[in-house]
Design a protein around this motif. Structure first.
Motif, mmCIF file in Angstrom:
data_model
loop_
_atom_site.group_PDB
_atom_site.id
_atom_site.type_symbol
_atom_site.label_atom_id
_atom_site.label_comp_id
_atom_site.label_asym_id
_atom_site.label_seq_id
_atom_site.Cartn_x
_atom_site.Cartn_y
_atom_site.Cartn_z
ATOM 1 N N TRP A 144 0.806 -1.213 0.000
ATOM 2 C CA TRP A 144 0.000 0.000 0.000
ATOM 3 C C TRP A 144 0.848 1.276 0.000
ATOM 4 C CZ3 TRP A 144 -4.214 2.146 -1.401
ATOM 5 C CH2 TRP A 144 -4.603 3.386 -0.877
ATOM 6 N N GLU A 148 0.355 3.872 -2.969
ATOM 7 C CA GLU A 148 -0.178 5.200 -2.666
ATOM 8 C C GLU A 148 0.787 6.307 -3.128
ATOM 9 O OE1 GLU A 148 -2.466 7.320 1.023
ATOM 10 O OE2 GLU A 148 -0.605 6.267 1.501
ATOM 11 N N LYS A 152 -0.117 8.607 -6.684
ATOM 12 C CA LYS A 152 -0.332 10.042 -6.532
ATOM 13 C C LYS A 152 0.553 10.835 -7.486
ATOM 14 C CE LYS A 152 -1.943 10.258 -1.790
ATOM 15 N NZ LYS A 152 -1.650 10.659 -0.410
#
Length: 154
Positions: A144, A148, A152
């Protein structure tokens, strides 16, 4: 009486020749006859991103984090099976697994990718599943945090 080496060496030489390849072509054929299409056990962000964009239903993405972590965000297309439940989940009959987790149970040769927050727990899930004979399992070691950060930046 002949010495041990005079008797043993020719016998060993003859035995080893029985198993030696007859030519370099045979040797190369033996080297490359191993299944080369098997994917590496560690998954990259690029592979995960590609799976999501293609909406590949042949690959099962499993989040093994706790429910409170999952509430903070997930990788699209993933399913949730907490690490604490992996052992029991893999031993459940297909119908019960589907009823409990809301998706079809994968087979031992299906491609399954585990992820968690940072890769430690997904590695544990991977090791357990591999030990139970699930040959298609893989681990998104960045998990994760990697997903993430990189998603982004896109």
């Amino acid at each position: 009486m002949p010495s041990f080496t005079s008797l043993a060496i020719p016998a060993l030489y003859q035995t080893s020749r029985q198993f030696a390849p007859r030519s370099m072509t045979a040797l190369r054929r033996a080297q490359f006859s191993v299944k080369t299409s098997q994917k590496p056990e560690v998954v990259t962000f690029e592979e995960i991103d590609s799976l999501i964009k293609k909406k590949d239903k042949n690959v099962v993405l499993i989040d093994v984090r706790d429910a409170n972590e999952v509430a903070q965000g997930v990788i699209p297309t993933s399913h949730h099976v907490p690490l604490a439940n992996i052992q029991e989940a893999l031993s459940l009959p297909d119908k019960e697994f589907e009823h409990r987790y809301g998706f079809k149970k994968f087979g031992k040769d299906d491609e399954v990718i585990f992820y968690c927050r940072s890769g430690r727990r997904s590695g544990m899930a991977f090791d357990y599943a591999k030990g139970q004979g699930y040959n298609g399992v893989r681990n998104y070691s960045g998990s994760w945090l990697d997903y993430e950060a990189k998603s982004k930046g896109q």
